[in-house]
Design a protein around this motif. Sequence first.
Motif, PDB file in Angstrom:
ATOM      1  N   THR A   1       6.036  -2.572  28.900  1.00  0.00           N
ATOM      2  CA  THR A   1       6.237  -3.953  28.890  1.00  0.00           C
ATOM      3  C   THR A   1       5.898  -4.646  27.709  1.00  0.00           C
ATOM      4  O   THR A   1       4.916  -4.373  27.302  1.00  0.00           O
ATOM      5  CB  THR A   1       5.386  -4.643  29.989  1.00  0.00           C
ATOM      6  OG1 THR A   1       5.345  -3.920  31.266  1.00  0.00           O
ATOM      7  CG2 THR A   1       5.550  -6.000  30.270  1.00  0.00           C
ATOM      8  N   LEU A   2       6.799  -5.383  27.168  1.00  0.00           N
ATOM      9  CA  LEU A   2       6.838  -6.102  25.928  1.00  0.00           C
ATOM     10  C   LEU A   2       6.993  -7.374  26.171  1.00  0.00           C
ATOM     11  O   LEU A   2       7.658  -7.945  27.255  1.00  0.00           O
ATOM     12  CB  LEU A   2       8.108  -5.579  25.036  1.00  0.00           C
ATOM     13  CG  LEU A   2       8.295  -4.246  24.628  1.00  0.00           C
ATOM     14  CD1 LEU A   2       9.339  -3.838  23.966  1.00  0.00           C
ATOM     15  CD2 LEU A   2       7.070  -3.570  23.844  1.00  0.00           C
TER      16      LEU A   2
ATOM     17  N   SER B   1      14.214  -4.748  33.775  1.00  0.00           N
ATOM     18  CA  SER B   1      14.229  -6.089  34.056  1.00  0.00           C
ATOM     19  C   SER B   1      13.640  -6.920  32.771  1.00  0.00           C
ATOM     20  O   SER B   1      12.924  -6.433  31.914  1.00  0.00           O
ATOM     21  CB  SER B   1      13.043  -6.241  35.239  1.00  0.00           C
ATOM     22  OG  SER B   1      11.749  -6.019  34.894  1.00  0.00           O
ATOM     23  N   TRP B   2      13.858  -8.125  32.823  1.00  0.00           N
ATOM     24  CA  TRP B   2      13.358  -9.139  31.840  1.00  0.00           C
ATOM     25  C   TRP B   2      13.178 -10.494  32.732  1.00  0.00           C
ATOM     26  O   TRP B   2      14.053 -10.805  33.446  1.00  0.00           O
ATOM     27  CB  TRP B   2      14.267  -9.226  30.582  1.00  0.00           C
ATOM     28  CG  TRP B   2      15.647  -9.610  30.644  1.00  0.00           C
ATOM     29  CD1 TRP B   2      16.894  -9.039  31.106  1.00  0.00           C
ATOM     30  CD2 TRP B   2      16.048 -11.106  30.683  1.00  0.00           C
ATOM     31  NE1 TRP B   2      17.675  -9.891  31.375  1.00  0.00           N
ATOM     32  CE2 TRP B   2      17.553 -11.029  31.255  1.00  0.00           C
ATOM     33  CE3 TRP B   2      15.388 -12.395  30.616  1.00  0.00           C
ATOM     34  CZ2 TRP B   2      18.220 -12.343  31.060  1.00  0.00           C
ATOM     35  CZ3 TRP B   2      16.285 -13.600  30.684  1.00  0.00           C
ATOM     36  CH2 TRP B   2      17.556 -13.465  31.007  1.00  0.00           C
ATOM     37  N   ASP B   3      12.505 -11.437  32.051  1.00  0.00           N
ATOM     38  CA  ASP B   3      12.189 -12.747  32.606  1.00  0.00           C
ATOM     39  C   ASP B   3      11.724 -13.695  31.464  1.00  0.00           C
ATOM     40  O   ASP B   3      10.864 -13.054  30.436  1.00  0.00           O
ATOM     41  CB  ASP B   3      11.152 -12.461  33.529  1.00  0.00           C
ATOM     42  CG  ASP B   3      11.039 -14.058  34.442  1.00  0.00           C
ATOM     43  OD1 ASP B   3      12.059 -14.714  34.775  1.00  0.00           O
ATOM     44  OD2 ASP B   3       9.849 -14.464  34.213  1.00  0.00           O
ATOM     45  N   VAL B   4      12.137 -14.952  31.227  1.00  0.00           N
ATOM     46  CA  VAL B   4      11.512 -15.879  30.389  1.00  0.00           C
ATOM     47  C   VAL B   4      10.861 -16.837  31.405  1.00  0.00           C
ATOM     48  O   VAL B   4      11.441 -17.633  32.239  1.00  0.00           O
ATOM     49  CB  VAL B   4      12.497 -16.651  29.465  1.00  0.00           C
ATOM     50  CG1 VAL B   4      11.910 -17.475  28.725  1.00  0.00           C
ATOM     51  CG2 VAL B   4      13.459 -15.485  28.809  1.00  0.00           C
ATOM     52  N   ASP B   5       9.547 -17.046  31.017  1.00  0.00           N
ATOM     53  CA  ASP B   5       8.634 -18.192  31.602  1.00  0.00           C
ATOM     54  C   ASP B   5       8.773 -19.422  30.981  1.00  0.00           C
ATOM     55  O   ASP B   5       8.325 -19.670  30.118  1.00  0.00           O
ATOM     56  CB  ASP B   5       7.327 -17.628  31.664  1.00  0.00           C
ATOM     57  CG  ASP B   5       6.443 -18.655  32.492  1.00  0.00           C
ATOM     58  OD1 ASP B   5       6.803 -19.849  32.832  1.00  0.00           O
ATOM     59  OD2 ASP B   5       5.189 -18.386  32.588  1.00  0.00           O
TER      60      ASP B   5
ATOM     61  N   THR C   1       7.217 -17.232  27.055  1.00  0.00           N
ATOM     62  CA  THR C   1       7.185 -15.728  26.975  1.00  0.00           C
ATOM     63  C   THR C   1       8.202 -15.384  27.486  1.00  0.00           C
ATOM     64  O   THR C   1       8.535 -15.429  28.643  1.00  0.00           O
ATOM     65  CB  THR C   1       5.832 -15.283  27.588  1.00  0.00           C
ATOM     66  OG1 THR C   1       4.777 -16.243  26.914  1.00  0.00           O
ATOM     67  CG2 THR C   1       5.766 -13.847  27.478  1.00  0.00           C
ATOM     68  N   LEU C   2       8.749 -14.284  26.684  1.00  0.00           N
ATOM     69  CA  LEU C   2       9.937 -13.197  27.324  1.00  0.00           C
ATOM     70  C   LEU C   2       9.250 -12.082  27.732  1.00  0.00           C
ATOM     71  O   LEU C   2       8.389 -11.372  26.866  1.00  0.00           O
ATOM     72  CB  LEU C   2      10.973 -13.029  26.342  1.00  0.00           C
ATOM     73  CG  LEU C   2      11.968 -11.879  26.596  1.00  0.00           C
ATOM     74  CD1 LEU C   2      12.770 -12.072  27.746  1.00  0.00           C
ATOM     75  CD2 LEU C   2      12.858 -11.623  25.470  1.00  0.00           C
ATOM     76  N   THR C   3       9.224 -11.512  28.879  1.00  0.00           N
ATOM     77  CA  THR C   3       8.623 -10.205  29.353  1.00  0.00           C
ATOM     78  C   THR C   3       9.659  -9.301  29.534  1.00  0.00           C
ATOM     79  O   THR C   3      10.602  -9.705  30.330  1.00  0.00           O
ATOM     80  CB  THR C   3       7.835 -10.324  30.604  1.00  0.00           C
ATOM     81  OG1 THR C   3       6.857 -11.468  30.288  1.00  0.00           O
ATOM     82  CG2 THR C   3       7.098  -9.110  31.005  1.00  0.00           C
ATOM     83  N   VAL C   4       9.601  -8.146  29.039  1.00  0.00           N
ATOM     84  CA  VAL C   4      10.798  -7.290  29.093  1.00  0.00           C
ATOM     85  C   VAL C   4      10.176  -5.869  29.540  1.00  0.00           C
ATOM     86  O   VAL C   4       9.407  -5.193  28.823  1.00  0.00           O
ATOM     87  CB  VAL C   4      11.561  -6.764  27.782  1.00  0.00           C
ATOM     88  CG1 VAL C   4      12.594  -5.993  27.794  1.00  0.00           C
ATOM     89  CG2 VAL C   4      12.211  -8.219  27.410  1.00  0.00           C
ATOM     90  N   LYS C   5      10.748  -5.003  30.515  1.00  0.00           N
ATOM     91  CA  LYS C   5      10.234  -4.030  30.804  1.00  0.00           C
ATOM     92  C   LYS C   5      11.391  -2.808  30.617  1.00  0.00           C
ATOM     93  O   LYS C   5      12.518  -3.180  30.939  1.00  0.00           O
ATOM     94  CB  LYS C   5      10.153  -3.609  32.369  1.00  0.00           C
ATOM     95  CG  LYS C   5       8.935  -4.533  33.004  1.00  0.00           C
ATOM     96  CD  LYS C   5       8.641  -4.550  34.505  1.00  0.00           C
ATOM     97  CE  LYS C   5       7.765  -5.344  34.880  1.00  0.00           C
ATOM     98  NZ  LYS C   5       6.283  -4.985  34.472  1.00  0.00           N
TER      99      LYS C   5
END
Length: 70
Positions: free
Chosen positions: A3-4, A31-35, A42-46
């Motif tokens: 997870t980055l 998967s990815w998500d921007v909060d 924060t962008l979280t990328v798996k």
Amino acid sequence: MKTLKFKTNIQCTNCLAKVTPKLDEQSDIQSWDVDLQDPERTLTVKTENLQAEDIKKAVLKAGFLANLIP
């Protein structure tokens, strides 16, 4: 899988709409998500194989910045 997390300048849903195709075309992103509620957006990328630099380049193609959060 790793997870980055990245601090971004993605501010709103319109910005998110611009970045979505660039991240979705990366086949190695699970998967990815921007909060958007987070002040750092924060962008979280798996991902299994991609490096932080690959994600930064994809976000930059959409006109935004992403800096890895250590």
